[in-house]
Design a protein around this motif. Structure first.
Motif, PDB file in Angstrom:
ATOM      1  N   LYS A  62      -4.949  -4.602 -27.360  1.00 54.60           N
ATOM      2  CA  LYS A  62      -4.986  -3.893 -28.646  1.00 54.60           C
ATOM      3  C   LYS A  62      -4.669  -2.417 -28.476  1.00 54.60           C
ATOM      4  CE  LYS A  62     -10.013  -3.141 -28.427  1.00 54.60           C
ATOM      5  NZ  LYS A  62      -9.891  -1.753 -28.008  1.00 54.60           N
ATOM      6  N   ASP A  63      -4.878  -1.899 -27.282  1.00 62.11           N
ATOM      7  CA  ASP A  63      -4.528  -0.513 -26.966  1.00 62.11           C
ATOM      8  C   ASP A  63      -3.146  -0.418 -26.326  1.00 62.11           C
ATOM      9  OD1 ASP A  63      -7.116   0.366 -27.766  1.00 62.11           O
ATOM     10  OD2 ASP A  63      -7.913  -0.228 -25.807  1.00 62.11           O
ATOM     11  N   GLY A  64      -2.432  -1.530 -26.308  1.00 62.27           N
ATOM     12  CA  GLY A  64      -1.105  -1.561 -25.710  1.00 62.27           C
ATOM     13  C   GLY A  64      -1.111  -1.652 -24.200  1.00 62.27           C
ATOM     14  N   ILE A  65      -2.273  -1.899 -23.575  1.00 60.48           N
ATOM     15  CA  ILE A  65      -2.411  -1.837 -22.117  1.00 60.48           C
ATOM     16  C   ILE A  65      -2.366  -3.243 -21.515  1.00 60.48           C
ATOM     17  CG2 ILE A  65      -3.931  -1.169 -20.218  1.00 60.48           C
ATOM     18  CD1 ILE A  65      -5.062   0.996 -22.106  1.00 60.48           C
ATOM     19  N   PHE A  66      -1.572  -3.395 -20.479  1.00 61.77           N
ATOM     20  CA  PHE A  66      -1.429  -4.658 -19.773  1.00 61.77           C
ATOM     21  C   PHE A  66      -1.523  -4.399 -18.266  1.00 61.77           C
ATOM     22  CE2 PHE A  66       0.699  -4.897 -23.783  1.00 61.77           C
ATOM     23  CZ  PHE A  66       0.448  -6.170 -24.273  1.00 61.77           C
ATOM     24  N   ILE A  67      -2.122  -5.322 -17.538  1.00 56.34           N
ATOM     25  CA  ILE A  67      -2.279  -5.197 -16.087  1.00 56.34           C
ATOM     26  C   ILE A  67      -1.158  -5.949 -15.375  1.00 56.34           C
ATOM     27  CG2 ILE A  67      -3.697  -5.937 -14.132  1.00 56.34           C
ATOM     28  CD1 ILE A  67      -6.140  -5.347 -15.825  1.00 56.34           C
ATOM     29  N   VAL A  68      -0.570  -5.290 -14.375  1.00 54.06           N
ATOM     30  CA  VAL A  68       0.456  -5.930 -13.543  1.00 54.06           C
ATOM     31  C   VAL A  68      -0.080  -5.997 -12.110  1.00 54.06           C
ATOM     32  CG1 VAL A  68       2.834  -5.864 -12.743  1.00 54.06           C
ATOM     33  CG2 VAL A  68       2.254  -4.964 -15.015  1.00 54.06           C
ATOM     34  N   PRO A  69      -0.178  -7.187 -11.517  1.00 53.85           N
ATOM     35  CA  PRO A  69      -0.780  -7.328 -10.181  1.00 53.85           C
ATOM     36  C   PRO A  69       0.182  -6.928  -9.056  1.00 53.85           C
ATOM     37  CG  PRO A  69      -0.160  -9.479 -11.010  1.00 53.85           C
ATOM     38  CD  PRO A  69       0.117  -8.500 -12.130  1.00 53.85           C
ATOM     39  N   THR A  70       0.570  -5.674  -9.045  1.00 50.62           N
ATOM     40  CA  THR A  70       1.485  -5.166  -8.011  1.00 50.62           C
ATOM     41  C   THR A  70       0.856  -5.160  -6.629  1.00 50.62           C
ATOM     42  OG1 THR A  70       0.814  -2.987  -8.849  1.00 50.62           O
ATOM     43  CG2 THR A  70       2.995  -3.755  -9.454  1.00 50.62           C
ATOM     44  N   GLU A  71      -0.464  -5.306  -6.562  1.00 50.12           N
ATOM     45  CA  GLU A  71      -1.143  -5.270  -5.264  1.00 50.12           C
ATOM     46  C   GLU A  71      -1.073  -6.605  -4.518  1.00 50.12           C
ATOM     47  OE1 GLU A  71      -4.456  -7.413  -7.371  1.00 50.12           O
ATOM     48  OE2 GLU A  71      -2.519  -6.497  -7.755  1.00 50.12           O
ATOM     49  N   LEU A  72      -0.713  -7.685  -5.208  1.00 52.78           N
ATOM     50  CA  LEU A  72      -0.734  -9.007  -4.568  1.00 52.78           C
ATOM     51  C   LEU A  72       0.521  -9.307  -3.773  1.00 52.78           C
ATOM     52  CD1 LEU A  72      -2.200 -11.365  -7.322  1.00 52.78           C
ATOM     53  CD2 LEU A  72      -3.397 -10.172  -5.492  1.00 52.78           C
ATOM     54  N   ASN A  73       1.672  -8.927  -4.319  1.00 48.67           N
ATOM     55  CA  ASN A  73       2.961  -9.396  -3.833  1.00 48.67           C
ATOM     56  C   ASN A  73       3.597  -8.444  -2.814  1.00 48.67           C
ATOM     57  OD1 ASN A  73       5.210 -11.220  -3.897  1.00 48.67           O
ATOM     58  ND2 ASN A  73       6.301  -9.823  -5.253  1.00 48.67           N
ATOM     59  N   LEU A  74       2.821  -7.510  -2.282  1.00 53.53           N
ATOM     60  CA  LEU A  74       3.331  -6.537  -1.312  1.00 53.53           C
ATOM     61  C   LEU A  74       2.858  -6.919   0.089  1.00 53.53           C
ATOM     62  CD1 LEU A  74       4.653  -3.909  -0.418  1.00 53.53           C
ATOM     63  CD2 LEU A  74       2.656  -2.673  -1.280  1.00 53.53           C
ATOM     64  N   ASP A  75       3.787  -7.249   0.951  1.00 58.93           N
ATOM     65  CA  ASP A  75       3.465  -7.675   2.310  1.00 58.93           C
ATOM     66  C   ASP A  75       2.907  -6.487   3.097  1.00 58.93           C
ATOM     67  OD1 ASP A  75       3.460  -8.515   4.979  1.00 58.93           O
ATOM     68  OD2 ASP A  75       5.292  -9.711   4.733  1.00 58.93           O
ATOM     69  N   PRO A  76       1.619  -6.534   3.503  1.00 62.58           N
ATOM     70  CA  PRO A  76       1.033  -5.378   4.192  1.00 62.58           C
ATOM     71  C   PRO A  76       1.489  -5.222   5.643  1.00 62.58           C
ATOM     72  CG  PRO A  76      -0.571  -7.155   4.064  1.00 62.58           C
ATOM     73  CD  PRO A  76       0.631  -7.613   3.280  1.00 62.58           C
ATOM     74  N   VAL A  77       2.281  -6.171   6.123  1.00 67.87           N
ATOM     75  CA  VAL A  77       2.824  -6.069   7.491  1.00 67.87           C
ATOM     76  C   VAL A  77       4.332  -5.817   7.418  1.00 67.87           C
ATOM     77  CG1 VAL A  77       3.138  -7.219   9.714  1.00 67.87           C
ATOM     78  CG2 VAL A  77       1.004  -7.528   8.439  1.00 67.87           C
ATOM     79  N   ASP A  78       5.080  -6.822   6.998  1.00 74.88           N
ATOM     80  CA  ASP A  78       6.536  -6.704   6.994  1.00 74.88           C
ATOM     81  C   ASP A  78       7.067  -5.867   5.837  1.00 74.88           C
ATOM     82  OD1 ASP A  78       6.677  -8.277   9.276  1.00 74.88           O
ATOM     83  OD2 ASP A  78       6.835 -10.142   8.133  1.00 74.88           O
ATOM     84  N   GLY A  79       6.210  -5.518   4.892  1.00 72.17           N
ATOM     85  CA  GLY A  79       6.615  -4.673   3.774  1.00 72.17           C
ATOM     86  C   GLY A  79       6.427  -3.193   4.039  1.00 72.17           C
ATOM     87  N   TYR A  80       6.014  -2.846   5.275  1.00 71.83           N
ATOM     88  CA  TYR A  80       5.782  -1.452   5.649  1.00 71.83           C
ATOM     89  C   TYR A  80       6.472  -1.129   6.962  1.00 71.83           C
ATOM     90  CZ  TYR A  80       2.175  -0.564   2.128  1.00 71.83           C
ATOM     91  OH  TYR A  80       1.507  -0.374   0.953  1.00 71.83           O
ATOM     92  N   PRO A  81       6.912   0.123   7.140  1.00 76.60           N
ATOM     93  CA  PRO A  81       7.359   0.551   8.470  1.00 76.60           C
ATOM     94  C   PRO A  81       6.148   0.767   9.370  1.00 76.60           C
ATOM     95  CG  PRO A  81       7.387   2.413   6.968  1.00 76.60           C
ATOM     96  CD  PRO A  81       7.008   1.201   6.144  1.00 76.60           C
ATOM     97  N   ASN A  82       6.369   0.842  10.646  1.00 79.93           N
ATOM     98  CA  ASN A  82       5.257   1.045  11.580  1.00 79.93           C
ATOM     99  C   ASN A  82       4.594   2.404  11.417  1.00 79.93           C
ATOM    100  OD1 ASN A  82       5.643  -1.456  12.775  1.00 79.93           O
ATOM    101  ND2 ASN A  82       6.970  -0.660  14.388  1.00 79.93           N
ATOM    102  N   ASN A  83       5.348   3.384  10.937  1.00 76.82           N
ATOM    103  CA  ASN A  83       4.873   4.764  10.979  1.00 76.82           C
ATOM    104  C   ASN A  83       4.489   5.331   9.622  1.00 76.82           C
ATOM    105  OD1 ASN A  83       7.420   4.869   9.900  1.00 76.82           O
ATOM    106  ND2 ASN A  83       8.159   6.539  11.206  1.00 76.82           N
ATOM    107  N   ASN A  84       4.096   4.472   8.675  1.00 74.87           N
ATOM    108  CA  ASN A  84       3.682   4.991   7.371  1.00 74.87           C
ATOM    109  C   ASN A  84       2.545   4.153   6.816  1.00 74.87           C
ATOM    110  OD1 ASN A  84       3.724   5.867   4.475  1.00 74.87           O
ATOM    111  ND2 ASN A  84       5.489   7.030   5.204  1.00 74.87           N
TER     112      ASN A  84
END
Length: 365
Positions: A319-341
């Motif tokens: 009703k406030d125009g707000i919707f949640i997007v689960p961007t935290e689920l689909n991000l690979d915490p190993v292969d989705g990151y470089p080693n140095n960041n």
């Protein structure tokens, strides 16, 4: 039926009580031919996700060593329940939770052109995920999309713009005003010092938040149909891992203010809030960036808690125009990151963020 499932899941899916704090959004979004995953490490709070067994019950997808994953087909369109059970190495059930997988049709029902504004911090400034959203929106079956915004850093593809700035927090878009160039108080020239949504008053020394003026002067008078927000990483650095709630609630108060301002200015726009993304699974990424000032485990505890409180405060706010997007689920915490960041993904991880926003948008087109 979809609305009923969403409401039910918002009330029941997130299990905060157990030691692992299994935390799930009410709905997970997917689209045919766009890979989507739920990474085990992203839904629980532990330093050793590999020490636990994650069991997924769903008629679609497959559970792998570090994730549950699927690439839907057209035949899979619809709502599908997902039940998750977490067990210890001996098979004892530790936590359980549920969510709903919503797979949207490849062809959007609406042919009305889409105007999209993307707001964020350094993850947005890098421009990889805005580029991926634009690429996916250009696929057959989607309406013509226009990306609004004043910021076009070197990494953007043709036709891509956004409002993403390194180091920025929710509050910065509401209050940041310190023009460096006389007469320039918004847009790319002043982006280091001033919110693109703040304009100088007559005295030139104070600023006023004015979204209508922003749309008129910087978006050719076009108001957005969808505004996405991906913020919270920089806010996490200011919280105490052992007692983060006071700081996080302050952050979410600022989020509420910014979202309310957008809803007032464009009441028919959908405001899509991406849940704050998880960190690199490797401590070495944090050591390379921050030495010993921000250890990975402390940051992970803050990030997990901000996701929990975002779910609590922002669920059922349509009703406030707000919707949640689960961007935290689909991000690979190993292969989705470089080693140095520690917190900035590589192109693979950024593309996964873009896919999450896109699949959510498909559910609303």
């Amino acid at each position: 039926m979809y609305r009923i499932l969403s409401l039910f899941c918002a009330l029941t899916c997130s299990a905060f009580a157990g030691d692992l704090q299994l935390t799930l959004p009410p709905v997970v979004y997917a689209t045919p031919d766009v890979p989507m995953s739920i990474y085990h490490d992203n839904i629980v709070l532990t330093e050793t996700p590999e020490a636990y067994r994650f069991e997924f019950t769903c008629k679609l997808g497959k559970n792998e060593e570090r994730r549950w994953t699927l690439t839907p087909s057209d035949a899979d369109v619809g709502d599908h329940p997902i039940a998750i059970t977490v067990k210890d190495a001996g098979g004892k059930v530790l936590e359980q939770g549920k969510t709903t997988l919503h797979i949207s049709p490849r062809k959007s029902i609406s042919s009305k052109p889409l105007r999209l504004l993307i707001v964020g911090d350094s993850l947005t400034n890098a421009s990889f995920y805005p580029n991926e959203i634009a690429r996916l929106l250009a696929l057959p079956g989607n309406p013509k999309a226009t990306l609004l915004g004043t910021h076009k850093p070197a990494g953007v593809k043709p036709g891509v713009a956004h409002e993403g700035y390194g180091g920025w927090k929710w509050s910065d878009f509401l209050t940041k005003f310190a023009p460096e160039t006389p007469g320039v108080a918004a847009g790319p020239v002043a982006r280091k010092a001033t919110s693109p949504f703040i304009f100088p008053a007559a005295d030139g020394k104070t600023g006023a938040f004015d979204l209508q003026r922003y749309f008129k002067e910087h978006c050719d008078g076009q108001q957005p149909d969808v505004v996405t927000f991906l913020l919270g990483i920089n806010d996490c650095f200011g919280a105490d891992p052992n007692n983060p709630d006071a700081k996080i609630n302050e952050v979410l108060d600022n989020a509420d203010k910014l979202l309310a301002a957008f809803h007032k200015a464009v009441p028919n726009a959908k405001l899509a809030v991406g849940l704050t993304t998880p960190p690199n699974a490797r401590q070495e990424g944090f050591t390379a960036n921050y030495k010993d000032k921000y250890p990975r485990w402390g940051w992970k505890r803050i990030q997990h808690r901000i996701v929990q409180l975002m779910l609590k405060r922002l669920s059922n706010r349509e009703k406030d125009g707000i919707f949640i997007v689960p961007t935290e689920l689909n991000l690979d915490p190993v292969d989705g990151y470089p080693n140095n960041n520690g917190v900035h993904p590589n192109p693979v991880g950024y593309a996964q963020i873009g896919a999450s926003f896109y699949s959510w948008m498909k559910s609303k087109l």
